[in-house]
Design a protein around this motif. Sequence first.
Motif, PDB file in Angstrom:
ATOM      1  N   ASN B  30       0.841  -1.202   0.000  1.00 57.67           N
ATOM      2  CA  ASN B  30       0.000   0.000   0.000  1.00 57.67           C
ATOM      3  C   ASN B  30       0.876   1.251   0.000  1.00 57.67           C
ATOM      4  O   ASN B  30       0.574   2.220  -0.672  1.00 57.67           O
ATOM      5  CB  ASN B  30      -0.919   0.009   1.220  1.00 57.67           C
ATOM      6  CG  ASN B  30      -1.838  -1.195   1.245  1.00 57.67           C
ATOM      7  OD1 ASN B  30      -1.861  -1.958   2.197  1.00 57.67           O
ATOM      8  ND2 ASN B  30      -2.589  -1.384   0.176  1.00 57.67           N
ATOM      9  N   ASN B  31       1.904   1.216   0.804  1.00 56.15           N
ATOM     10  CA  ASN B  31       2.864   2.307   0.817  1.00 56.15           C
ATOM     11  C   ASN B  31       4.202   1.787   1.321  1.00 56.15           C
ATOM     12  O   ASN B  31       4.301   0.655   1.825  1.00 56.15           O
ATOM     13  CB  ASN B  31       2.376   3.494   1.665  1.00 56.15           C
ATOM     14  CG  ASN B  31       2.235   3.162   3.144  1.00 56.15           C
ATOM     15  OD1 ASN B  31       3.205   2.823   3.818  1.00 56.15           O
ATOM     16  ND2 ASN B  31       1.016   3.283   3.657  1.00 56.15           N
ATOM     17  N   GLN B  33       7.678   3.114   3.576  1.00 55.21           N
ATOM     18  CA  GLN B  33       8.139   4.169   4.473  1.00 55.21           C
ATOM     19  C   GLN B  33       9.613   3.959   4.783  1.00 55.21           C
ATOM     20  O   GLN B  33      10.118   2.837   4.737  1.00 55.21           O
ATOM     21  CB  GLN B  33       7.322   4.130   5.775  1.00 55.21           C
ATOM     22  CG  GLN B  33       5.822   4.251   5.549  1.00 55.21           C
ATOM     23  CD  GLN B  33       5.035   4.118   6.830  1.00 55.21           C
ATOM     24  OE1 GLN B  33       5.473   4.542   7.894  1.00 55.21           O
ATOM     25  NE2 GLN B  33       3.839   3.540   6.720  1.00 55.21           N
ATOM     26  N   TYR B  35      12.522   4.858   7.786  1.00 54.74           N
ATOM     27  CA  TYR B  35      12.721   5.251   9.173  1.00 54.74           C
ATOM     28  C   TYR B  35      14.215   5.324   9.450  1.00 54.74           C
ATOM     29  O   TYR B  35      15.030   4.671   8.814  1.00 54.74           O
ATOM     30  CB  TYR B  35      12.096   4.223  10.134  1.00 54.74           C
ATOM     31  CG  TYR B  35      10.593   4.269  10.191  1.00 54.74           C
ATOM     32  CD1 TYR B  35       9.828   3.693   9.175  1.00 54.74           C
ATOM     33  CD2 TYR B  35       9.938   4.876  11.248  1.00 54.74           C
ATOM     34  CE1 TYR B  35       8.442   3.732   9.223  1.00 54.74           C
ATOM     35  CE2 TYR B  35       8.549   4.915  11.306  1.00 54.74           C
ATOM     36  CZ  TYR B  35       7.816   4.343  10.285  1.00 54.74           C
ATOM     37  OH  TYR B  35       6.440   4.390  10.327  1.00 54.74           O
ATOM     38  N   HIS B  45      10.213   8.219  11.999  1.00 46.25           N
ATOM     39  CA  HIS B  45       9.695   8.222  10.636  1.00 46.25           C
ATOM     40  C   HIS B  45      10.316   9.347   9.826  1.00 46.25           C
ATOM     41  O   HIS B  45      10.420  10.483  10.296  1.00 46.25           O
ATOM     42  CB  HIS B  45       8.172   8.405  10.689  1.00 46.25           C
ATOM     43  CG  HIS B  45       7.514   8.388   9.361  1.00 46.25           C
ATOM     44  ND1 HIS B  45       7.235   9.533   8.658  1.00 46.25           N
ATOM     45  CD2 HIS B  45       7.085   7.365   8.595  1.00 46.25           C
ATOM     46  CE1 HIS B  45       6.649   9.218   7.525  1.00 46.25           C
ATOM     47  NE2 HIS B  45       6.547   7.904   7.468  1.00 46.25           N
ATOM     48  N   LEU B  48       7.055   8.857   3.761  1.00 45.66           N
ATOM     49  CA  LEU B  48       6.132   7.815   3.285  1.00 45.66           C
ATOM     50  C   LEU B  48       5.829   8.074   1.823  1.00 45.66           C
ATOM     51  O   LEU B  48       5.558   9.225   1.436  1.00 45.66           O
ATOM     52  CB  LEU B  48       4.841   7.851   4.113  1.00 45.66           C
ATOM     53  CG  LEU B  48       3.713   6.853   3.793  1.00 45.66           C
ATOM     54  CD1 LEU B  48       2.866   6.616   5.059  1.00 45.66           C
ATOM     55  CD2 LEU B  48       2.825   7.308   2.658  1.00 45.66           C
ATOM     56  N   PHE B  88      15.963   2.232   7.795  1.00 47.11           N
ATOM     57  CA  PHE B  88      15.133   1.069   7.500  1.00 47.11           C
ATOM     58  C   PHE B  88      14.022   1.438   6.524  1.00 47.11           C
ATOM     59  O   PHE B  88      13.403   2.498   6.666  1.00 47.11           O
ATOM     60  CB  PHE B  88      14.464   0.550   8.781  1.00 47.11           C
ATOM     61  CG  PHE B  88      15.407   0.034   9.813  1.00 47.11           C
ATOM     62  CD1 PHE B  88      16.004   0.887  10.735  1.00 47.11           C
ATOM     63  CD2 PHE B  88      15.699  -1.321   9.885  1.00 47.11           C
ATOM     64  CE1 PHE B  88      16.877   0.411  11.695  1.00 47.11           C
ATOM     65  CE2 PHE B  88      16.568  -1.810  10.850  1.00 47.11           C
ATOM     66  CZ  PHE B  88      17.151  -0.946  11.749  1.00 47.11           C
ATOM     67  N   SER B  92       4.089  -1.381   3.874  1.00 43.78           N
ATOM     68  CA  SER B  92       2.761  -1.450   4.465  1.00 43.78           C
ATOM     69  C   SER B  92       1.848  -2.278   3.576  1.00 43.78           C
ATOM     70  O   SER B  92       1.735  -2.041   2.379  1.00 43.78           O
ATOM     71  CB  SER B  92       2.182  -0.040   4.615  1.00 43.78           C
ATOM     72  OG  SER B  92       0.810  -0.119   4.975  1.00 43.78           O
ATOM     73  N   LEU B  97       3.067  -3.220   9.237  1.00 41.01           N
ATOM     74  CA  LEU B  97       4.237  -2.559   8.667  1.00 41.01           C
ATOM     75  C   LEU B  97       5.427  -3.466   8.924  1.00 41.01           C
ATOM     76  O   LEU B  97       5.735  -3.768  10.074  1.00 41.01           O
ATOM     77  CB  LEU B  97       4.429  -1.205   9.348  1.00 41.01           C
ATOM     78  CG  LEU B  97       5.347  -0.206   8.661  1.00 41.01           C
ATOM     79  CD1 LEU B  97       4.844   0.155   7.275  1.00 41.01           C
ATOM     80  CD2 LEU B  97       5.490   1.048   9.510  1.00 41.01           C
TER      81      LEU B  97
END
Lengths: 117, 109
Positions: B30-31, B33, B35, B45, B48, B88, B92, B97
């Motif tokens: 879905n997405n 991200q 970090y 974070h 995204l 990292f 998602s 996640l």
Amino acid sequence: DSGVTQTPKHLITATGQRVTLRCSPRSGDLSVYWYQQSLDQGLQFLIQYYNGEERAKGNILERFSAQQFPDLHSELNLSSLELGDSALYFCASSVYRSAESNTGELFFGEGSRLTVL
Amino acid sequence: SQQGEEDPQALSIQEGENATMNCSYKTSINNLQWYRQNSGRGLVHLILIRSNEREKHSGRLRVTLDTSKKSSSLLITASRAADTASYFCATSRYSTLTFGKGTMLLVSP
């Protein structure tokens, strides 16, 4: 400061014992995630709660359990501890509006470092 | 199992240089991200990017996403010693996640 509070910061215990790790999410966040970070396994997703209900389960051992209380704080219980359970345990929270929502940004606490001797 | 895998595992550069980290994943997402984690601290974070986006910028950060190749890259421009940390990627899918094992970045003054 992420707004997520974890206690205790450090914990040293013996094999076979049981410990409880506590997490208070950011104000207004309904979703809580638990992760385990170790050198060999990396960051492993354990379990997720949303507004008191379990929503997703990852690589969580049967010896481990968690719950989220009505005030939205969460506890992770680790029992019959083994040497290999030594790790950094993170709690994270997010704004999670519905079961269909994608996971957005997570806010992590500083972690609880567990050492099993 | 790990969804994302970062490459390289470790990267050492001088201040002022650019740092590029790559992430590959296996299933639809879905997405994605990114970090950052300073030694032994909580993850923070950074950015995204949604599955229908190809590029995103935030300050000195540039993230790209290629869903056909199931890969993403994080570029940090004009790096500083304070950028020294582990980075990292996290994918998602539904309500979870999943994190990769990270890239350790060392920026020397």
